[in-house]
Structure formats: C-alpha cells, structure tokens
Scaffold this active site. Structure first.
Site, mmCIF file in Angstrom:
data_model
loop_
_atom_site.group_PDB
_atom_site.id
_atom_site.type_symbol
_atom_site.label_atom_id
_atom_site.label_comp_id
_atom_site.label_asym_id
_atom_site.label_seq_id
_atom_site.Cartn_x
_atom_site.Cartn_y
_atom_site.Cartn_z
ATOM 1 N N ASP A 183 2.978 -5.624 -3.622
ATOM 2 C CA ASP A 183 2.308 -4.329 -3.462
ATOM 3 C C ASP A 183 2.055 -3.703 -4.840
ATOM 4 O O ASP A 183 2.691 -4.087 -5.831
ATOM 5 C CB ASP A 183 3.240 -3.451 -2.607
ATOM 6 C CG ASP A 183 2.822 -2.012 -2.578
ATOM 7 O OD1 ASP A 183 1.613 -1.754 -2.435
ATOM 8 O OD2 ASP A 183 3.705 -1.141 -2.712
ATOM 9 N N ASP A 220 1.103 0.253 -5.505
ATOM 10 C CA ASP A 220 1.631 1.619 -5.666
ATOM 11 C C ASP A 220 3.137 1.673 -5.412
ATOM 12 O O ASP A 220 3.612 1.337 -4.332
ATOM 13 C CB ASP A 220 0.942 2.585 -4.685
ATOM 14 C CG ASP A 220 -0.552 2.678 -4.935
ATOM 15 O OD1 ASP A 220 -0.973 2.479 -6.081
ATOM 16 O OD2 ASP A 220 -1.293 2.939 -3.966
ATOM 17 N N PHE A 231 3.442 5.486 -8.966
ATOM 18 C CA PHE A 231 2.695 6.487 -8.195
ATOM 19 C C PHE A 231 3.448 7.826 -8.176
ATOM 20 O O PHE A 231 2.869 8.889 -8.434
ATOM 21 C CB PHE A 231 2.526 5.953 -6.762
ATOM 22 C CG PHE A 231 1.659 6.777 -5.861
ATOM 23 C CD1 PHE A 231 0.337 6.414 -5.623
ATOM 24 C CD2 PHE A 231 2.154 7.896 -5.216
ATOM 25 C CE1 PHE A 231 -0.470 7.167 -4.775
ATOM 26 C CE2 PHE A 231 1.356 8.659 -4.368
ATOM 27 C CZ PHE A 231 0.042 8.287 -4.144
ATOM 28 N N PHE A 276 8.012 8.728 2.835
ATOM 29 C CA PHE A 276 7.049 7.835 2.183
ATOM 30 C C PHE A 276 5.851 8.636 1.683
ATOM 31 O O PHE A 276 5.447 8.512 0.522
ATOM 32 C CB PHE A 276 6.594 6.721 3.136
ATOM 33 C CG PHE A 276 5.556 5.834 2.492
ATOM 34 C CD1 PHE A 276 5.922 4.888 1.555
ATOM 35 C CD2 PHE A 276 4.206 5.990 2.802
ATOM 36 C CE1 PHE A 276 4.963 4.101 0.924
ATOM 37 C CE2 PHE A 276 3.246 5.203 2.179
ATOM 38 C CZ PHE A 276 3.629 4.255 1.243
ATOM 39 N N LYS A 304 -1.737 -4.767 6.088
ATOM 40 C CA LYS A 304 -1.143 -5.902 5.371
ATOM 41 C C LYS A 304 -0.614 -6.977 6.319
ATOM 42 O O LYS A 304 -0.359 -8.099 5.901
ATOM 43 C CB LYS A 304 -0.029 -5.409 4.439
ATOM 44 C CG LYS A 304 -0.556 -4.490 3.340
ATOM 45 C CD LYS A 304 0.517 -4.075 2.352
ATOM 46 C CE LYS A 304 -0.058 -3.025 1.408
ATOM 47 N NZ LYS A 304 0.874 -2.634 0.346
ATOM 48 N N ASP A 326 7.303 -1.238 -1.338
ATOM 49 C CA ASP A 326 8.227 -0.092 -1.248
ATOM 50 C C ASP A 326 8.176 0.631 0.100
ATOM 51 O O ASP A 326 9.076 1.419 0.411
ATOM 52 C CB ASP A 326 7.928 0.926 -2.358
ATOM 53 C CG ASP A 326 6.551 1.534 -2.207
ATOM 54 O OD1 ASP A 326 5.559 0.776 -2.306
ATOM 55 O OD2 ASP A 326 6.447 2.750 -1.957
HETATM 56 O O1 LIG Z 1 2.158 10.261 -0.586
HETATM 57 C C1 LIG Z 1 1.446 9.273 -0.512
HETATM 58 C C2 LIG Z 1 1.847 8.056 -0.975
HETATM 59 C C3 LIG Z 1 0.977 6.993 -0.856
HETATM 60 N N1 LIG Z 1 -0.219 7.170 -0.315
HETATM 61 C C4 LIG Z 1 -1.147 6.068 -0.174
HETATM 62 O O2 LIG Z 1 -0.673 5.187 0.776
HETATM 63 C C5 LIG Z 1 -1.055 3.891 0.416
HETATM 64 C C6 LIG Z 1 0.158 3.074 0.170
HETATM 65 O O3 LIG Z 1 -0.275 1.912 -0.423
HETATM 66 P P1 LIG Z 1 0.637 0.656 -0.654
HETATM 67 O O4 LIG Z 1 -0.343 -0.437 -0.900
HETATM 68 O O5 LIG Z 1 1.428 0.466 0.606
HETATM 69 O O6 LIG Z 1 1.496 0.961 -1.834
HETATM 70 C C7 LIG Z 1 -1.916 3.997 -0.829
HETATM 71 O O7 LIG Z 1 -3.239 4.147 -0.491
HETATM 72 C C8 LIG Z 1 -1.358 5.252 -1.422
HETATM 73 O O8 LIG Z 1 -2.227 5.807 -2.315
HETATM 74 C C9 LIG Z 1 -0.596 8.339 0.158
HETATM 75 O O9 LIG Z 1 -1.686 8.458 0.704
HETATM 76 N N2 LIG Z 1 0.240 9.395 0.052
HETATM 77 MG MG LIG Z 2 3.534 0.902 -2.278
#
Ligand SMILES: O=c1ccn([C@@H]2O[C@H](COP(=O)(O)O)[C@@H](O)[C@H]2O)c(=O)[nH]1
Ligand SMILES: [Mg+2]
Length: 202
Positions: free
Chosen positions: A14, A16, A22, A48, A138, A149
């Site tokens: 992954d 972020d 992030f 999350f 995914k 994560d």
């Molecule tokens: O507070 C948040 C944290 C993350 N996001 C978005 O969710 C997805 C998570 O992506 P992964 O590929 O699972 O890491 C991503 O688009 C983040 O930007 C969110 O919207 N708000």
């Molecule tokens: Mg992530």
C-alpha cells in the site's frame, strides 16, 4: 505466480501510511491552514479516516479535514516513511519476489490519482510506474501478501487471494489483531524475515 515453473512471491504494498506519511503531512498542513482549530496529536489518533475522529471532537471539522487532502499537491508532496523506499527497492531485488504498489485513489480522484503516479516515479523510479495498481477495491487484485495500514480491507472478493499484513500506523496501533500479523516499520529489517517466511509457504 509461475514463470517457467518457478514460483514468485507477489507482494502488494500500500502507499498512504504504509510507504508515505499521510498522517504526519496531513497534521502539518491542517495546522498551517486552520491555526485556530483544535487538532489531534498523532499519538492520540484512533480511527482510519481522520475526519471521523475530528468530527467526534467538534461538529463540522471533517469538512475542514477534507479540504487538506483534496488540495492539489497533497499526495505528490507526501514524505516517504523512514526506510520505506529503500526496503521496497531491496524487496524487489530479492530472489523469487515481485513487488507491486497497490493504492486507492480518493473518490475525489482529480489530483490523487495523478499525484500517486508522480510520487512513485519520484521516489521509486520511472520503472515503477509499471508497478502501480490504483483501485478502490484491493480484493480484486491478486497476490500473495498485501502490506497495508488499513485493518479492514474489504471488497467484492471474499476471501481475497492475499494474506493481509497490517502495517502499524498511529490510527491502528491500539487495535488488537487476532488473526493478522503486523509489520511495525521499514527500518529494523523485520520486513525481510517476513518475506523470507512467506517465500517458504508458496
Ligand atoms: O482520513 C483519511 C485517510 C485516508 N483517506 C483515503 O483513503 C484511501 C486509503 O488508501 P490506501 O490505499 O488504503 O492507503 C486513500 O484514498 C486515502 O487518501 C481518506 O480519504 N481519509
Ligand atoms: Mg494506507
């Protein structure tokens, strides 16, 4: 995956909060843009989605949270987590291992999709553009391991092809995992032992 009878371990990593910071970058930009508003220290983060915890703290803050990560440049400028890029590049060089970056773009995809490509090119190299998979689901992606994560990675396929390894982050550190392993960082070399262990299982 076999190639002339040789099995390769397919590792999905992954982006972020697994490779890129992030949460840290969000907090820095949020404090800059909203100096008078309350904020949550990374050690106290618990959900999350950042907006969920901010909204619990004060009604209306989730909208402000969203303005930060939907701003042009947010995803492009995410700093890599310590040791992350080095580890992924070394993982790709391991015998019998192939790595892909598997990341979800925002629903408001305008900047995030393009900027994830820019991040990967800048931090891992041009070849890695071939290895970036962007998907909102995914579970539709095949592989042996997903390092991510997000504690609950769900979607149309159940169970998914991969085993989920939870990458430790401020928002998941307090969660007791019953049936999943963790990877805590990219710096202490434990990722290598984990990959070697999975190589024996395929
Ligand atoms: O507070 C948040 C944290 C993350 N996001 C978005 O969710 C997805 C998570 O992506 P992964 O590929 O699972 O890491 C991503 O688009 C983040 O930007 C969110 O919207 N708000
Ligand atoms: Mg992530």
């Amino acid at each position: 995956m076999t190639h002339f009878g040789i099995k390769k371990l397919l590792v999905l990593v992954d982006l972020d909060q697994t490779l890129a910071d992030f949460e840290g970058h969000f907090l820095e930009k949020y404090k800059e843009k909203y100096p008078g508003e309350p904020y949550i220290e990374l050690k106290d983060r618990e959900t999350f989605y950042i907006g969920d915890q901010y909204e619990q703290m004060e009604e209306g803050l989730s909208k402000k949270v969203k303005t930060i990560y939907t701003t042009e440049g947010f995803f492009r400028d995410l700093p890599p987590l310590e040791g992350a890029c080095k580890a992924v590049l070394e993982m790709e060089e391991m015998d019998g291992v192939e790595v892909f970056i598997c990341s979800s773009p925002l629903f408001q995809y305008k900047y995030s999709s393009k900027e994830k490509y820019e991040w990967v090119e800048h931090h891992l190299g041009k070849n890695w553009i071939n290895k970036l998979i962007l998907t909102r689901d995914k579970t539709m992606v095949t592989g042996n391991i997903l390092i991510d994560d997000k504690v609950k990675v769900t979607g149309a396929v159940h169970p998914p092809a991969w085993t989920h390894i939870v990458f430790t982050a401020c928002h998941n550190k307090h969660i007791r995992l019953r049936d999943k392993k963790r990877l805590d960082n990219w710096t202490d070399g434990s990722w290598r032992a984990l990959i070697e262990d999975f190589k024996k299982r395929i």
